[in-house]
Design a protein around this motif. Sequence first.
Motif, short mmCIF file in Angstrom:
data_model
loop_
_atom_site.label_atom_id
_atom_site.label_comp_id
_atom_site.label_asym_id
_atom_site.label_seq_id
_atom_site.Cartn_x
_atom_site.Cartn_y
_atom_site.Cartn_z
N GLU A 27 0.84 -1.20 0.00
CA GLU A 27 0.00 0.00 0.00
C GLU A 27 0.88 1.25 0.00
O GLU A 27 1.89 1.33 0.69
CB GLU A 27 -0.90 0.00 1.24
N GLY A 28 0.48 2.25 -0.80
CA GLY A 28 1.26 3.48 -0.90
C GLY A 28 2.40 3.38 -1.90
O GLY A 28 3.24 4.29 -1.95
N HIS A 29 2.44 2.31 -2.70
CA HIS A 29 3.50 2.12 -3.69
C HIS A 29 2.87 1.81 -5.05
O HIS A 29 1.70 1.41 -5.14
CB HIS A 29 4.44 0.98 -3.30
N LEU A 30 3.67 1.98 -6.09
CA LEU A 30 3.30 1.58 -7.45
C LEU A 30 4.44 0.77 -8.03
O LEU A 30 5.60 0.92 -7.63
CB LEU A 30 3.03 2.81 -8.32
N ALA A 31 4.10 -0.10 -8.99
CA ALA A 31 5.11 -0.94 -9.64
C ALA A 31 5.09 -0.69 -11.14
O ALA A 31 4.03 -0.42 -11.73
CB ALA A 31 4.85 -2.41 -9.34
N VAL A 32 6.26 -0.79 -11.74
CA VAL A 32 6.43 -0.66 -13.19
C VAL A 32 7.21 -1.87 -13.67
O VAL A 32 8.22 -2.26 -13.06
CB VAL A 32 7.18 0.65 -13.54
N VAL A 65 9.74 -2.95 -10.84
CA VAL A 65 10.42 -1.86 -10.13
C VAL A 65 9.37 -1.16 -9.25
O VAL A 65 8.37 -0.64 -9.77
CB VAL A 65 11.06 -0.86 -11.11
N ILE A 66 9.59 -1.17 -7.95
CA ILE A 66 8.64 -0.61 -6.99
C ILE A 66 9.04 0.84 -6.67
O ILE A 66 10.21 1.13 -6.41
CB ILE A 66 8.59 -1.44 -5.69
N VAL A 67 8.04 1.72 -6.69
CA VAL A 67 8.27 3.14 -6.39
C VAL A 67 7.30 3.56 -5.29
O VAL A 67 6.10 3.29 -5.37
CB VAL A 67 8.06 4.02 -7.63
N SER A 68 7.82 4.22 -4.25
CA SER A 68 6.97 4.72 -3.17
C SER A 68 6.29 6.01 -3.61
O SER A 68 6.95 6.94 -4.11
CB SER A 68 7.81 4.97 -1.92
N MET A 69 4.97 6.08 -3.41
CA MET A 69 4.20 7.27 -3.76
C MET A 69 3.88 8.13 -2.53
O MET A 69 3.12 9.08 -2.61
CB MET A 69 2.89 6.86 -4.44
N LYS A 70 4.48 7.81 -1.40
CA LYS A 70 4.27 8.58 -0.18
C LYS A 70 5.13 9.85 -0.21
O LYS A 70 6.09 9.94 -0.98
CB LYS A 70 4.62 7.75 1.05
N GLU A 71 4.75 10.80 0.64
CA GLU A 71 5.58 12.00 0.76
C GLU A 71 6.92 11.62 1.37
O GLU A 71 6.99 10.93 2.39
CB GLU A 71 4.89 13.05 1.63
N GLN A 72 7.98 12.07 0.75
CA GLN A 72 9.32 11.71 1.18
C GLN A 72 10.11 12.97 1.54
O GLN A 72 9.83 14.06 1.04
CB GLN A 72 10.04 10.94 0.07
N THR A 73 11.08 12.78 2.41
CA THR A 73 11.91 13.88 2.88
C THR A 73 13.34 13.65 2.42
O THR A 73 13.89 12.55 2.59
CB THR A 73 11.87 14.00 4.41
N LEU A 74 13.94 14.68 1.86
CA LEU A 74 15.31 14.60 1.37
C LEU A 74 16.15 15.61 2.13
O LEU A 74 15.84 16.80 2.16
CB LEU A 74 15.35 14.89 -0.13
N VAL A 102 6.62 14.52 -3.42
CA VAL A 102 5.78 13.34 -3.70
C VAL A 102 5.90 13.02 -5.18
O VAL A 102 5.71 13.92 -6.01
CB VAL A 102 4.31 13.60 -3.33
N PRO A 103 6.22 11.78 -5.57
CA PRO A 103 6.24 11.43 -7.00
C PRO A 103 4.85 11.58 -7.62
O PRO A 103 3.83 11.30 -7.00
CB PRO A 103 6.69 9.96 -6.99
N VAL A 104 4.82 12.04 -8.87
CA VAL A 104 3.57 12.23 -9.61
C VAL A 104 3.39 11.04 -10.55
O VAL A 104 4.27 10.74 -11.36
CB VAL A 104 3.61 13.56 -10.40
#
Length: 309
Positions: A27-32, A65-74, A102-104
């Motif tokens: 949950e909160g992720h997308l895959a490509v 390839v899994i990408v997190s779509m949650k807000e991230q801090t850098l 946040v990734p779009v």
Amino acid sequence: MIEIGVAAGLALYCIYAFYRCSFRVEEGHLAVLVAFGKAATHDGQRRLKTYGPGIHWKKPWERAVIVSMKEQTLDLNREEGGGSAMADDGTILRLDSFVRYVPVQSELYEFMFGLERPLDHITGLFTCLLRNEIANFRGSEPEVAGAKAASLATRFDFASQAGSYALIRQQRRLLNERIESFCRLKIDDRYGVRFNAVDLADILPPDELADALNAVIQARSEADALLHRAEAECQQRIVAAERGVSVATARAQAIETEIRALCAFLDDLDEKAVLEAYVARRRAEVTSESRTLFVKEPATNGKRVESGA
């Protein structure tokens, strides 16, 4: 035995095939899916075909390839020298800053495949942006109306001593708003992410400026302490003087009341024509209790005679 070995081999093969032909997305992720170095897209365009949370099937040669779509801090301080910036007056400030993004989904291709190292690229981009904004930051026009005049005078006195450091700390919110506005107008979703904010967690002055400010603050504290002590002593003296005046006033009022009562009593005796008798009786009482008596006799041949008994 051969049948058992074949069955075990088939079972292991089925497990391996299931592992190779399926993938799970949290949950909160997308895959490509990527096959032979090419990502799966819609109609061959740059819009990626994504898979949401759950179990999905894929071909054995495809890689998820899994990408997190949650807000991230850098953390912008991880880059060498990224934790410092030069202000308008040449002061080197130490910064503790972070980027929230946040990734779009619609622009995920740019984030995953458009940049060699996207996080390093974003870190360098915002480090340069933050340094540029701090170097050109002038603040806003101060308000000088009404009851804020005294507080503003104190604030600008501090700003005149601390320079750009004090100005940036006082108007940090304005600096954040300018950076966010620049991101919305110039960057937007160009890199496949949406930038929510650049947080300046802390702004620290150089060691020399910090020592100077601490010395100024300490001197002001000592001066304020001496001033408050002198004011307290003066206030105590004023209170003591006021109490002395009030005691003297009360005593004078009591004496005045006593004199007025005595005058009223004597007036009453005079109206009753017994004042002379009262005075004579009081004189007799006083003279009877005295040890030495001085009597004033009438003058003889123009000379005054006094005798004592």
